[in-house]
Structure formats: C-alpha cells, structure tokens
Motif scaffolding. Structure first.
Motif, PDB file in Angstrom:
ATOM      1  N   TYR A 114       0.113   7.219   3.398  1.00  0.00           N
ATOM      2  CA  TYR A 114      -0.852   7.895   3.599  1.00  0.00           C
ATOM      3  C   TYR A 114      -0.715   9.204   3.939  1.00  0.00           C
ATOM      4  CZ  TYR A 114      -5.200   9.844   5.314  1.00  0.00           C
ATOM      5  OH  TYR A 114      -6.420  10.544   5.696  1.00  0.00           O
ATOM      6  N   GLU A 115      -1.320  10.299   3.442  1.00  0.00           N
ATOM      7  CA  GLU A 115      -1.148  11.388   3.839  1.00  0.00           C
ATOM      8  C   GLU A 115      -2.574  11.959   3.805  1.00  0.00           C
ATOM      9  OE1 GLU A 115       1.838  14.811   2.317  1.00  0.00           O
ATOM     10  OE2 GLU A 115       0.013  15.023   1.076  1.00  0.00           O
ATOM     11  N   ARG A 116      -3.020  12.769   4.894  1.00  0.00           N
ATOM     12  CA  ARG A 116      -4.245  13.135   5.158  1.00  0.00           C
ATOM     13  C   ARG A 116      -4.713  14.251   3.869  1.00  0.00           C
ATOM     14  NH1 ARG A 116      -4.686  17.991   8.568  1.00  0.00           N
ATOM     15  NH2 ARG A 116      -2.860  17.152   9.791  1.00  0.00           N
ATOM     16  N   PRO A 117      -5.988  14.339   3.394  1.00  0.00           N
ATOM     17  CA  PRO A 117      -6.297  14.991   2.310  1.00  0.00           C
ATOM     18  C   PRO A 117      -6.384  16.618   2.672  1.00  0.00           C
ATOM     19  CG  PRO A 117      -8.196  13.882   3.165  1.00  0.00           C
ATOM     20  CD  PRO A 117      -7.140  13.142   3.868  1.00  0.00           C
ATOM     21  N   VAL A 118      -5.787  17.349   2.073  1.00  0.00           N
ATOM     22  CA  VAL A 118      -6.182  18.724   2.465  1.00  0.00           C
ATOM     23  C   VAL A 118      -6.623  19.336   1.069  1.00  0.00           C
ATOM     24  CG1 VAL A 118      -4.482  18.948   4.139  1.00  0.00           C
ATOM     25  CG2 VAL A 118      -3.576  19.159   2.038  1.00  0.00           C
ATOM     26  N   ILE A 119      -7.166  20.519   1.389  1.00  0.00           N
ATOM     27  CA  ILE A 119      -7.563  21.554   0.366  1.00  0.00           C
ATOM     28  C   ILE A 119      -7.277  23.039   0.643  1.00  0.00           C
ATOM     29  CG2 ILE A 119     -10.031  21.477   0.946  1.00  0.00           C
ATOM     30  CD1 ILE A 119     -10.474  22.037  -1.993  1.00  0.00           C
ATOM     31  N   GLN A 178       3.401  18.170   1.952  1.00  0.00           N
ATOM     32  CA  GLN A 178       2.340  18.983   2.217  1.00  0.00           C
ATOM     33  C   GLN A 178       2.545  19.599   3.386  1.00  0.00           C
ATOM     34  OE1 GLN A 178      -0.101  19.124  -0.278  1.00  0.00           O
ATOM     35  NE2 GLN A 178      -0.888  20.941   0.790  1.00  0.00           N
ATOM     36  N   LEU A 223       1.728  18.062   7.929  1.00  0.00           N
ATOM     37  CA  LEU A 223       0.298  17.441   8.284  1.00  0.00           C
ATOM     38  C   LEU A 223       0.541  16.691   9.820  1.00  0.00           C
ATOM     39  CD1 LEU A 223      -1.194  16.727   4.925  1.00  0.00           C
ATOM     40  CD2 LEU A 223      -1.045  18.809   6.194  1.00  0.00           C
ATOM     41  N   GLU A 264      -0.480  14.487  12.992  1.00  0.00           N
ATOM     42  CA  GLU A 264      -1.454  13.607  13.388  1.00  0.00           C
ATOM     43  C   GLU A 264      -1.139  13.384  14.939  1.00  0.00           C
ATOM     44  OE1 GLU A 264      -3.851  12.753  11.727  1.00  0.00           O
ATOM     45  OE2 GLU A 264      -3.375  12.620   9.691  1.00  0.00           O
ATOM     46  N   LYS A 297       0.731  -1.234  -0.007  1.00  0.00           N
ATOM     47  CA  LYS A 297      -0.031  -0.013  -0.004  1.00  0.00           C
ATOM     48  C   LYS A 297       0.964   1.229  -0.002  1.00  0.00           C
ATOM     49  CE  LYS A 297      -4.177  -1.742   2.176  1.00  0.00           C
ATOM     50  NZ  LYS A 297      -5.269  -1.771   3.042  1.00  0.00           N
ATOM     51  N   GLN A 298       0.205   2.254  -0.511  1.00  0.00           N
ATOM     52  CA  GLN A 298       1.097   3.639  -0.470  1.00  0.00           C
ATOM     53  C   GLN A 298       1.031   4.155   0.645  1.00  0.00           C
ATOM     54  OE1 GLN A 298      -0.173   6.047  -3.968  1.00  0.00           O
ATOM     55  NE2 GLN A 298      -0.297   4.141  -5.388  1.00  0.00           N
TER      56      GLN A 298
END
Lengths: 79, 448, 356
Positions: free
Chosen positions: B6-11, B361, B386, B388, B3-4
């Motif tokens: 993970y990075e939290r989605p951000v906009i 990011q 980001l 956590e 699996k790749q």
C-alpha cells in the motif's frame, strides 16, 4: 462525492481539468480511486475495493481517503 | 492472493514553479544502519528520539586531520573544543587520539581535569574567567589565553600577589575579509591594541608569553581568511622576537573549519561548497613555512577544531508522531524531536533520511518538532517519501553543538548512545528523568 | 582540411546536451546555441535538451531539440545532478554538454572530470577563472589587471546601505550574487531592492557604482591557454524593460576587441563568455560584469561569420580550432516572439516523467 465528468484521466496518472486548465499527476492508487469515483462508487465501496486489493489497515485508509478527497475538493476536481 | 503493497494516494498539481522531483532523489535513499547497527533496533532498545555517536568516525576524522596537517608542517597540536561536544566519553576519545583540551569556562576547565587531562595540556579561552579560575589555571600551568585588558590586569595583579608565573597568550581579533568580524573577542590587530597588550605582558615580571591565539569566526568558507590570520599572527610573533628577543612557542589558529552541513539560505549544498581540511591546511601552513622563521624557532601550530571533527559522527534518530495537512494545503509531519534537541536546525538545512525503503512517490512537506511552540520547525521544506505515523527518520551531521546547546524544554533530553569500534553500543548519557530534573528544585514551606 | 575530421572521426551524429532552453522574454542562451551548432556543416548532431522547468519553450521545439530530460535544480548539488546525468548518458551516450546558466556552472565545473571519465566532454572555465570574474571579486580583478571596473561594496546587512551613502551617489546599482540588478535612485529604493534581491538570491548583496554610458556586449571564446578564438562586440539597439537586448548590431571597434582579448589572455579563459561593458562618454570601457557562458544573442556570432558554439563543440572534442580573423560588421539581430502550439499531454509528460 463525484469527480467532475469532464475531468480527463490518462493511464499514466495524469488529470486535466478543462474548466480551470490545471494538470495533475497521481500515483497508481490515486488513479484507481479517481476511476472508482468516476464510476460513482460510494466511499464505502472504494474502501472495500482498496482494502481488498492492498495490504492496508482499514482505519488508516479511511483517513488517507478523507485527506485525498479533501485535496481533490481543493483542486476543484469534485462536483 | 497476496495483497499489494500500500502507498497513500497522492495528487500533485503540476506547477511549473515547483522544484522538480529529479532534484531530490539522494534525500530519499534510506539509511537503515548507523555503522552496522540497525536504526530500528537502536530505537527499540534505547527509545526515540536518540542521539547516536560513531566512535569510529570520530577517530577517522581526528586521524585524518592530524595526517593532513602533519604532512605539511612538523609541529602540529590539536586541542578538543569542549563546547562543541563535552560528553566525557567523546572528550576522552579525542584525548586518546592525542588532543589537548580547549575550554572556555571554569565548568569546562573542571571537566577537562576530570577527564584526566594534565593542567599544562589545557588551553583556557574565553572572556569569562573568574579570579579563582585564573589562579587554578596558573597553578596548574595551563595556557591562559587572555581576552581583554580587565583580564590581563587581573592576572598581573594575582600573579604578583600570589607569586604565580602563568603561561599566557593573547587572543587577537582582526579583519580577515570575512563577515561578520569577530571583534568582540580579544585584542584588535589593526589598531595596535594587540601589540600594546603584548608589550604589557612582555614587560611584566610574572607573565610568560608563550603563544598567540585567534579564532576568526565559525563555519568559515574562506581559506584565504586563514592565510590572512596566520600572516598577522606571524607578524606579531616576529615583532616580539625582534624587539623583545622572545619567540613564542606556538600560534593558535583556533577553530572555525566548517562541517559539510548546508547553512540556511545557502544556494548550494554544503557538501559541494565547503573547502576541505586540506585546503585550510595549505592556506595556513604555506604562510608559516615561508614567513622566514628559522627551522628551530618555527612555532607549533595549534588548532582548536570542533565542528569539522565531530559533526558527521553524530546522528539523531526519531519517529513520526503524526502527519497532517495545513490550511494552505501543505503536508506537515510532526516528529518526536524538535528545536529542543536539534538546536542546529536553527541554522542548518539538516539532511534527513528515511530509515527504511519507501515507495518512489515523494512529497514536499514541512517537518515540525513536538513542542507547543510555533518556532519548533526542523525543516521548512523538504521532499521525503510518503511518511506515516511510526516511521523512523535519521538526521545527519548533528554531532556538533547539539549535545551542549540542547534545551530541557517541555520534554526531557534523550539517551546518547556511542557505537564503539566493534559496533557495540553504550549509553554515554542517560535519558533524563523527572526526578533528575526536579532534584535541584526546592519548594518553600508555605507551598508544601 | 580540419573541417571534415569530426565527421570522419565519429561517422555518426554527435550527441550534444544543452541547457538554458528558456527562450522567454529574459531568455536563456540554449536555443540560440543549438541553432548555431546545427548550422555547422562539419558534423551532424542529435541535440539533448536539459531543462529545469516544464514550460521552457525549447523543449517543445522538436526540430531544434530531439529529446529533453529534466535535471535537478543547481541547489540540489552535484550528487543529484551527477546521478541524473549518469542516467541520461546511459540512454543517450552524450558526447558534449554545454551548460548555459550562471547558477549551474559551478556544479558542472565540479563534475567535469567525472563526466570526462564517462566520456562526456565539457569546455568550461576552471573554478579559479570562474571565481576571478565573480561579481564579488570584480573590483579586485580590475585592480590586478588594470581594467576599468565600477566601484562596489559587498554588504550583508540592510543598515550598511546607510553607511554607503558616504561613498556612493544615487543612483546606485543593487545586485544579487547570481542574478538581478536594480537601479536605485534613493535610499528607499535601495532598501526595497535589497529586500527583493535578498529574498530571491540570499546574501551577500552587491552595491555598485552606477556608470553612465553606452552599453556594449562582447561575446568571446577562449581556448583555455590564453588564445582568443573569437570576439564579437555588439551594441544593443533596443532594450526590453528587463534590460535585455531585443535587437543588436555587430560593431567594429579595436578598443573593445583589445579589452576582450586582454581578458581572455590574462585569465586563460576556457569556453565562452560575455563581457558587459559600459563605454563612458570619455571613451573608458568599464567592465560591468563578466558572464561565464554564452549570451542569449550568441547566434549573431554565427551569423556574422564566427560560429562560437560550433567552435566550442570542436574544442570540447579535442579538435584544434584556428582563431577567426574576420566577421561581418553591421549584422543585426532582432529577437521576436512566436507562439508555439503543443498539446496538454506533452506538458504532462515532461512534468510527470521528466522526459519528452
């Protein structure tokens, strides 16, 4: 939750909201989620798809997705 | 298939007024080790949060400062400013490096004696010296720096009553062109108060005038101010020599050299604007060397630097407790340390690094401490990766004042660990316990 | 003839990076600097824009700027600026950087020797020269060299405004340490100005005597050894509500030229600068402020026959430049606004990638 139909997305992760004139940038995972949303996928589908592909705890992603959705909503990107 | 990552989605909204991300890359370089010890293992062994002090860095700073001054001026002495960090282990490192002790209360005075500093190598500053303190200092031959007339007259009276011969200096305040003027301490130079106090001492039977002292401010960014201060002290020394045939042994410029922390409200980071110790040394020694004293009467130069010698040797390690989004959309990160441990976050924009490599990011966020207090803010705005829950962070340059001004408030104070020159770790102050906190409390019978 | 040496020496376009592309209503000088440089026939150029924000007009003017990179805000410090410039240099092989903002100059001056080692030339004042003309030391400077400067006072607390009333009459000028100046006609206005400038630029705040007269600006270029290369005085003909010149005319006044010459000579100024002068009715030229870089109207110097930006480029590259001896008096500039059209994609590219 559906992304507004007229939102323009680009491969580079840019979004443009023609209704408001705002531009946005997202990271690759954000772009992926938005594309899934544009295809009218349910939250569960999105969680399944992302957890399948990425190394992430399901509960954590659900939380992150909620937060992301909240932001999309605040930016008036959802229908 | 693997699996790749993970990075939290951000906009992010593209806002023309926003700080562009190219401005903050250096903040995001991970700091995984302090000296050669992994942050991760420090935190797992000693708990989070955790203060860490590098012995190597202290010795480097001290040796560097000594070299800088001694290559410019023959007679230089440093006295460790206890209030900056009076952990005994820290003080002893400075004393091993040849520093005397500079204290500002009876409590600090006793600590210095406890650290094995001989009485005659303790400088006793500050407005708060009791009669008992003055008697002890006089008997021990310590250097008493007189702050006000009340103290001067107490000391004259005590020395006559008890036949003591205290070695004294006066603290002088003056206008060095900087703001704010620290005119609440000592005797004023411009209005003649300082000279009056000096003549009072020179005319007394028992007091022995050995030095002149000033401390013009803290976190000084002007080297000129030190040149002015040095000139004024030299002028007083010269006048005492000419009119009373009494040459003082030393002039003490106090402390005030800044560390490279960035002050709140400063436009440019401290690493770019803070003058180097070389520049301060040039300003000070140029004046003394050219003032006109004969070689043999050149006064010893005393420096009471604290912050500049210890700040970058101290780190605070901590952990993210939670992340949340505020009502205005801002990202907030709650840490397990706050204002209670990191008192200096009131006046510094502390540099904070992630303790591991994150994705590229980043996002702007506010960093809160763990206290149930609205003012508990570590950084009002900082761009970090980001984060956590559970991610670890390193706060830089916290060696000065935090370990003396910290508060036992809501939580208990954490461990302080010293990394020695061989990279061994030692607890130099244990984390507080409930029992420790309560041991001085007493419960009246009717509440038992 | 010296003019052809640069073209021969390089045999390729010079790569020149320029900041201050904000050609807006209170414009940065970048676009004017580039225009002057591009007009010089002694060399060809490739212009790299360095921008702070995504909507600086210059970065969308593709016939003015060949490529733009965003750079970190000055408050990010020299470390982050240097690492960004290093990246840009790897992409573009810069020959010269011309910074044009007051607030960024300190960082560029600090980095100038490191940039030089990399092969990037600048032509900036020394930090000491820069500091001597600082707003906060202007009165000291005036005293030292016998030049007229307005009385001023540096304050750190609002309550100090009260005390100032003994020494200063209203109106007074309340200024920030980098930018902004407000004319206050009452205590109330002074306090409001104090708050406003404090919020934007921090402490300290400078309060300055208000000098009444005719506003003259002088663009000057020094070679760093005390020689004056060019001096062009200009009178504003029309001023915007922000106090910026919207039109101006070159003047012929020996007193003004002498003032600028003295300034360059005593400071051994290196690079461009702008003297803001107030000429009182009894003929005293007060130096109100010295900007340590080219002004936004710098193209007028080229139009009048003394191309200061191009001369600066030559000196930055080590060429000897002879002082100019004449310029055209009565040359007028009139600034105008023009709506440049671009696509949302360009805005997104520069915003997200920092390059366009």
């Amino acid at each position: 939750m559906r992304v507004r139909k007229n939102i323009a997305t680009s491969d580079e992760g840019f979004l443009f909201n023609p209704t408001t004139g705002d531009s946005f940038s997202t990271n690759p995972i954000g772009t992926e989620i938005i594309l899934l949303m544009k295809k009218d996928r349910t939250s569960k589908d999105i969680v399944d798809a992302i957890c399948e592909k990425y190394d992430v705890d399901r509960a954590l992603f659900e939380r992150d997705l909620d937060d992301f959705t909240l932001q999309l909503k605040e930016f008036s990107l959802l229908e | 298939m693997e699996k790749q990552r993970y990075e939290r989605p951000v906009i992010l909204k593209m806002n023309t007024g926003l700080m562009n991300k190219f401005g903050t890359k250096t903040e995001n370089e991970p700091v995984t080790h302090i000296e050669s010890v992994p942050v991760k293992s420090l935190l797992s062994e000693y708990g989070s949060p955790l203060f860490v002090i590098s012995e190597k860095q202290i010795r480097r700073n001290m040796q560097n400062a000594k070299r800088i001054f001694k290559t410019r001026y023959p007679k230089v002495r440093f006295a460790w400013s206890y209030k900056t960090n009076y952990m005994n282990a820290v003080c002893r490192i400075f004393h091993q490096e040849g520093s005397w002790a500079e204290v500002v209360s009876g409590f600090e005075y006793q600590k210095a004696l406890g650290n094995g500093v001989p009485g005659e190598k303790i400088i006793f500053n500050g407005p708060d010296k009791t009669d008992e303190d003055l008697i002890a200092a006089a008997k021990n031959n310590s250097l008493i720096h007189i702050d006000h007339y009340d103290e001067l007259y107490s000391l004259i009276r005590l020395s006559e009553e008890l036949d003591l011969h205290p070695r004294v200096a006066i603290r002088v305040n003056m206008d060095t062109g900087i703001y704010p003027k620290w005119d609440r301490f000592g005797f004023n130079f411009e209005n003649g108060q300082a000279w009056n106090a000096l003549t009072r001492i020179l005319n007394s039977k028992n007091l022995d005038l050995v030095g002149l002292h000033c401390h013009i401010g803290t976190f000084m960014l002007s080297t000129n101010a030190y040149a002015t201060a040095t000139r004024n002290l030299c002028e007083l020394a010269w006048a005492a020599k000419e009119r009373y045939n009494k040459m003082v042994e030393y002039i003490d410029l106090g402390g005030g050299f800044p560390s490279t922390n960035t002050l709140k409200g400063a436009y440019l980071p401290g690493t770019d604007t803070v003058p180097s110790i070389d520049q301060f040394a040039d300003a000070i020694t140029d004046v003394v060397l050219t003032y006109g004293f004969r070689q043999e009467e050149m006064p010893t130069l005393v420096l009471e630097s604290g912050r500049a010698l210890i700040d970058d040797a101290g780190y605070l390690l901590g952990t993210v407790l939670a992340t949340k989004r505020l009502s205005d959309g801002r990202r907030a990160t709650v840490l397990d340390f706050g204002l209670n441990s990191l008192f200096t976050s009131l006046w510094y924009e502390h540099k904070i690094s992630p303790a591991k490599q994150h994705g590229s990011q980043t996002e702007e966020m506010v960093l809160f401490g763990p206290l149930c207090m609205n003012i508990d803010v570590v950084r009002e705005s900082v761009v970090l990766p980001l984060l956590e829950k559970g991610d670890q962070l390193v706060v830089h340059k916290v060696g000065a004042y935090n370990m003396t001004q910290w508060m036992q408030f809501i939580t208990m104070r954490p461990n302080i660990v010293l990394i020695d020159k061989d990279n061994n770790t030692h607890i130099i102050r244990k984390a507080e316990t409930l029992e420790y906190i309560e041991q001085l409390e007493q419960i009246p019978d009717h509440l038992k | 003839m010296q003019t052809s040496t640069l073209r021969e020496k390089f045999n390729r376009p010079l790569v020149i990076a320029v900041t201050g592309l904000n050609a807006i209503d209170s414009p940065g000088p970048g676009v004017a600097v580039i225009r002057a440089i591009r007009e010089c026939k002694d060399f060809d150029v490739r212009i790299i824009g360095l921008s702070y924000e995504s909507l600086e007009p210059g970065l969308y003017m593709h016939d003015i700027v060949d490529k733009t990179y965003q750079i970190p805000y000055p408050s990010g410090g020299t470390d982050s600026l240097f690492s960004r410039l290093k990246y840009i240099h790897e992409e573009e092989q810069l020959d010269v950087i011309i910074p044009n903002f007051d607030a960024e100059l300190y960082n560029f001056m600090k980095l100038s020797s490191k940039l030089k080692e990399m092969g990037i030339n600048t032509f900036l004042p020394e930090i000491e020269q820069f500091n001597a003309r600082d707003k906060m030391r202007l009165s000291e400077f005036g005293k030292k060299y016998g030049m007229f400067v307005p009385k001023d006072k540096i304050i750190h607390e609002k309550r100090e405004l009260q005390k100032l009333e003994d020494d200063f009459d209203y109106p007074m000028v309340v200024k920030g340490k980098f930018y902004d100046a407000v004319i206050a006609r009452s205590k109330d206005q002074a306090e409001k100005a104090y708050e406003k400038i404090l919020a934007k630029w921090g402490l300290p705040i400078i309060v300055q005597e208000f000098i009444k007269g005719t506003e003259i600006n002088i663009a000057a270029l020094g070679d760093g050894t005390g020689n004056v290369i060019s001096i062009i005085p200009m009178r504003k003909l029309y001023i915007t509500d922000k106090g910026k010149a919207w039109a101006g005319v070159t003047l012929d006044d020996d007193n003004l030229i002498e003032l600028a010459r003295k300034f360059i000579e005593v400071t051994k100024w290196r690079g461009g600068c702008e003297l803001e002068v107030m000429l009182t009715s009894d003929g005293k030229p007060y130096i109100m402020e010295v900007n340590p870089r080219f002004p936004a109207w710098i193209y007028l110097t080229a139009a009048a026959g003394q191309n200061q930006p191009a001369s600066l480029v030559k000196m930055a590259l080590g060429e000897k430049v002879e002082p100019f001896t004449k310029y055209e008096v009565g040359k007028i500039f009139i600034r105008y606004a023009w709506d440049l059209i671009t696509n949302i994609r360009e805005f997104q590219m520069i915003s997200a990638n920092g390059e366009l």
